[in-house]
Structures are given as structure tokens and as C-alpha cells.
Design an enzyme around this catalytic site. Sequence first.
Site, short mmCIF file in Angstrom:
data_model
loop_
_atom_site.label_atom_id
_atom_site.label_comp_id
_atom_site.label_asym_id
_atom_site.label_seq_id
_atom_site.Cartn_x
_atom_site.Cartn_y
_atom_site.Cartn_z
N HIS A 11 0.80 -1.22 0.00
CA HIS A 11 0.00 0.00 0.00
C HIS A 11 0.84 1.28 0.00
CE1 HIS A 11 -2.97 -2.99 1.44
NE2 HIS A 11 -3.82 -2.22 0.75
N HIS A 23 -8.88 -7.80 3.01
CA HIS A 23 -8.03 -8.72 2.25
C HIS A 23 -8.13 -10.11 2.86
CE1 HIS A 23 -6.18 -4.68 2.42
NE2 HIS A 23 -6.03 -4.86 1.13
N GLU A 31 -16.31 -6.51 12.21
CA GLU A 31 -16.58 -5.08 12.08
C GLU A 31 -17.99 -4.67 12.49
OE1 GLU A 31 -15.33 -3.23 8.45
OE2 GLU A 31 -13.50 -4.41 8.35
N GLU A 46 -3.92 1.93 -3.31
CA GLU A 46 -4.58 0.64 -3.41
C GLU A 46 -4.39 0.16 -4.84
OE1 GLU A 46 -5.77 -1.18 -1.17
OE2 GLU A 46 -6.68 0.02 0.40
N GLU A 90 -5.49 -3.28 -6.41
CA GLU A 90 -6.13 -4.52 -6.00
C GLU A 90 -6.89 -5.18 -7.14
OE1 GLU A 90 -7.00 -3.42 -1.35
OE2 GLU A 90 -8.61 -3.04 -2.78
#
Length: 186
Positions: free
Chosen positions: A36, A80, A98, A127, A129
Site C-alpha cells: 500500500h 483482504h 466489524e 490501493e 487490487e
Amino acid sequence: MSTPEEDLQHENAGQDVIAVDADDTELELVNRLDAHTGDGIRHRAFTSLVFDGEGNILLAQRAPDKRLWGTYWDGTVASHPVEGQSQEEATRQRLEEELGISPDQYDDLQLTDRFEYKRYFENAGVEHEVCAVLQLTLSDRSLDPNEEEVAGLMWVPYERLHSNPEWYRQLRLCPWFEIAMRRDVR
């Protein structure tokens, strides 16, 4: 902007992500912080879109101390998978960690899309991804958000958001969520 010393102390420096090619084929494990920073390293990620039975999507505001996109609004949960973990398993884990959403609150978790993107965030990082999109519908909207991960929650009529994202610009939506929503064909 963080200093190199602060980066080394950041919790992400002790974690790995899965580097992948453009087809999402696993290459190797790489340090999450390395993936990152700078130009980034392409890695595997996911975002989950959580709906209720009335056409609303649950948006989650990222905690302010997140290294990238803190206080931005996300399509519920993004993260991830770790080595050996499927996207579905990772999604179930993050939903519980979360938001306190347990698997008995839904039974339709499904992978609906996958895309690659690369976005820089201010001077803090990047990012890059290959992002899987998973969707599910809650039969029970009970939530128990983890304040270290989530700063706020909001149910939004998905069709209005999908058709008119400019109406929601004041929310500062995460780029991966905007891409996933734009690609979603309901």
C-alpha cells in the site's frame, strides 16, 4: 503524511496480503504496508455489499484512524483475505469483526464480480487490487459495530444511490465501492 518510523510501527507492517497477477492468480505473500505504499503491489481484496430486504444498502464509514480513506463511506465491509482463506470466508469474518453480523443473519452470500483498480490516496499510499465483490441480504438487521473499524452506519436506498451517485458526493465514497456499484447490474 506519515514518517518511515511511523509506518514501521503501523499494525499493517506486521501483516501480509496475497500478491496476484491481473487474473487473480496467487503469486506470493507480500507485506501489507509495502503493498500500500510507493507504487503499490497488486494484491487480492474484497468488498461486500450488504442489503436489507427493502432495497437498501448498508454504508459503513471507515474509522478516522484508518491509514487510507479514513472517514470515507464504504459499501459495508472491505478487506483482504489471508493465505488459504476464500473470499467468502474472509467476508464472513470481517462482517462479524466489524459489524457483529453473524452467518445466521443471511444465507445468500455470493461472489458477483471481480475487477482490478489502482488509486492513490493523498500522500499516504495506494490501493492496487484485484477486488472481488460479494453481496448478501440480511434477514435480521441487528448490528454491533466495532468502533475501531466503523465510525458510522447508514442505510441508503440502493437504486437511488446507484442511479445518482452525485447526490451522495458529500459522503466521500471509497473508490472500490464506487467501482463495484457502477459495475453492478441489478
